[in-house]
Design a protein around this motif. Structure first.
Motif, PDB file in Angstrom:
ATOM      1  N   GLY A 132     -10.234  12.230 -24.567  1.00 22.03           N
ATOM      2  CA  GLY A 132     -11.015  11.022 -24.801  1.00 22.03           C
ATOM      3  C   GLY A 132     -12.036  11.192 -25.915  1.00 22.03           C
ATOM      4  N   THR A 133     -11.913  12.276 -26.688  1.00 24.45           N
ATOM      5  CA  THR A 133     -12.853  12.566 -27.771  1.00 24.45           C
ATOM      6  C   THR A 133     -12.087  12.840 -29.059  1.00 24.45           C
ATOM      7  N   SER A 134     -12.789  13.296 -30.075  1.00 20.34           N
ATOM      8  CA  SER A 134     -12.152  13.540 -31.368  1.00 20.34           C
ATOM      9  C   SER A 134     -11.255  14.767 -31.372  1.00 20.34           C
ATOM     10  N   HIS A 135     -11.442  15.677 -30.412  1.00 21.16           N
ATOM     11  CA  HIS A 135     -10.636  16.904 -30.393  1.00 21.16           C
ATOM     12  C   HIS A 135     -10.748  17.616 -29.050  1.00 21.16           C
ATOM     13  N   CYS A 136      -9.853  18.548 -28.833  1.00 24.65           N
ATOM     14  CA  CYS A 136      -9.969  19.501 -27.724  1.00 24.65           C
ATOM     15  C   CYS A 136     -10.434  20.825 -28.314  1.00 24.65           C
ATOM     16  N   ALA A 137     -11.228  21.547 -27.567  1.00 22.13           N
ATOM     17  CA  ALA A 137     -11.723  22.864 -27.982  1.00 22.13           C
ATOM     18  C   ALA A 137     -11.037  23.893 -27.091  1.00 22.13           C
ATOM     19  N   ASN A 138     -10.034  24.593 -27.631  1.00 20.59           N
ATOM     20  CA  ASN A 138      -9.236  25.518 -26.838  1.00 20.59           C
ATOM     21  C   ASN A 138      -9.372  26.951 -27.321  1.00 20.59           C
ATOM     22  N   LEU A 139      -9.520  27.833 -26.344  1.00 23.30           N
ATOM     23  CA  LEU A 139      -9.586  29.277 -26.590  1.00 23.30           C
ATOM     24  C   LEU A 139      -8.266  29.900 -26.170  1.00 23.30           C
ATOM     25  N   PHE A 140      -7.822  30.907 -26.925  1.00 26.77           N
ATOM     26  CA  PHE A 140      -6.547  31.567 -26.656  1.00 26.77           C
ATOM     27  C   PHE A 140      -6.811  33.040 -26.388  1.00 26.77           C
ATOM     28  N   ALA A 141      -6.370  33.499 -25.206  1.00 25.08           N
ATOM     29  CA  ALA A 141      -6.610  34.878 -24.768  1.00 25.08           C
ATOM     30  C   ALA A 141      -5.276  35.558 -24.456  1.00 25.08           C
ATOM     31  N   ARG A 165      -2.422  13.874 -29.160  1.00 26.12           N
ATOM     32  CA  ARG A 165      -2.296  14.222 -27.744  1.00 26.12           C
ATOM     33  C   ARG A 165      -3.604  14.799 -27.206  1.00 26.12           C
ATOM     34  N   CYS A 166      -4.253  15.661 -27.983  1.00 23.31           N
ATOM     35  CA  CYS A 166      -5.549  16.211 -27.549  1.00 23.31           C
ATOM     36  C   CYS A 166      -6.606  15.113 -27.480  1.00 23.31           C
ATOM     37  N   ARG A 167      -6.563  14.176 -28.422  1.00 23.89           N
ATOM     38  CA  ARG A 167      -7.517  13.066 -28.362  1.00 23.89           C
ATOM     39  C   ARG A 167      -7.295  12.234 -27.106  1.00 23.89           C
ATOM     40  N   LYS A 168      -6.041  11.993 -26.757  1.00 27.44           N
ATOM     41  CA  LYS A 168      -5.740  11.202 -25.553  1.00 27.44           C
ATOM     42  C   LYS A 168      -6.222  11.922 -24.292  1.00 27.44           C
TER      43      LYS A 168
END
Length: 135
Positions: free
Chosen positions: A38-47, A32-35
């Motif tokens: 459009g890349t190999s991963h999503c970079a997500n921060l959690f606050a 789902r993150c790739r879709k």
């Protein structure tokens, strides 16, 4: 320690401020993150417990929740850039790292969902690096 960050979308119509502290920084390789990226991963921060304020363009934000899952994305309707999600029910703000205009003091802590990564995702760090588009 409370921190202050700013961010925006690609076209600049949506901008935000975040006050809080990033506790986790994950690179998610799920399908789902790739879709969505459009890349190999999503970079997500959690606050957890952070305060998110839309400084402009809140009316341009759209929201997508994948059926039968916890997967969701907020994005600018004009340029499609992912923007933060204020997950009040979970008590945290999820921020796409690429949407930040301010620097980070935290480094990525884990690559997650590697079991569903793309078959082309192996050894990406071995590809040549360039400062601009190669000729």
């Amino acid at each position: 320690m409370s921190q202050h960050h700013t961010g925006s979308c690609l076209c600049g119509q949506v901008s935000y401020e975040l006050t809080g502290e990033f506790k986790k920084f994950f690179l998610c390789h799920c399908s789902r993150c790739r879709k969505t990226s459009g890349t190999s991963h999503c970079a997500n921060l959690f606050a957890p417990g952070a305060e998110l304020t839309w400084t402009s363009g809140a009316e341009h934000i759209r929201f997508y929740r994948h059926p039968d899952s916890n997967f969701a994305r907020a994005f600018c309707q004009t340029c499609g850039s992912n923007v933060p999600i204020d997950a009040k029910a979970r008590g945290l703000v999820v921020v796409p790292a690429g949407s930040l205009d301010s620097d980070l003091d935290i480094k990525a802590q884990a690559n997650i969902f590697m079991g569903s990564k793309g078959n082309w995702d192996d050894n990406l760090n071995q590809a040549p690096c360039f400062d601009a588009m190669p000729s």
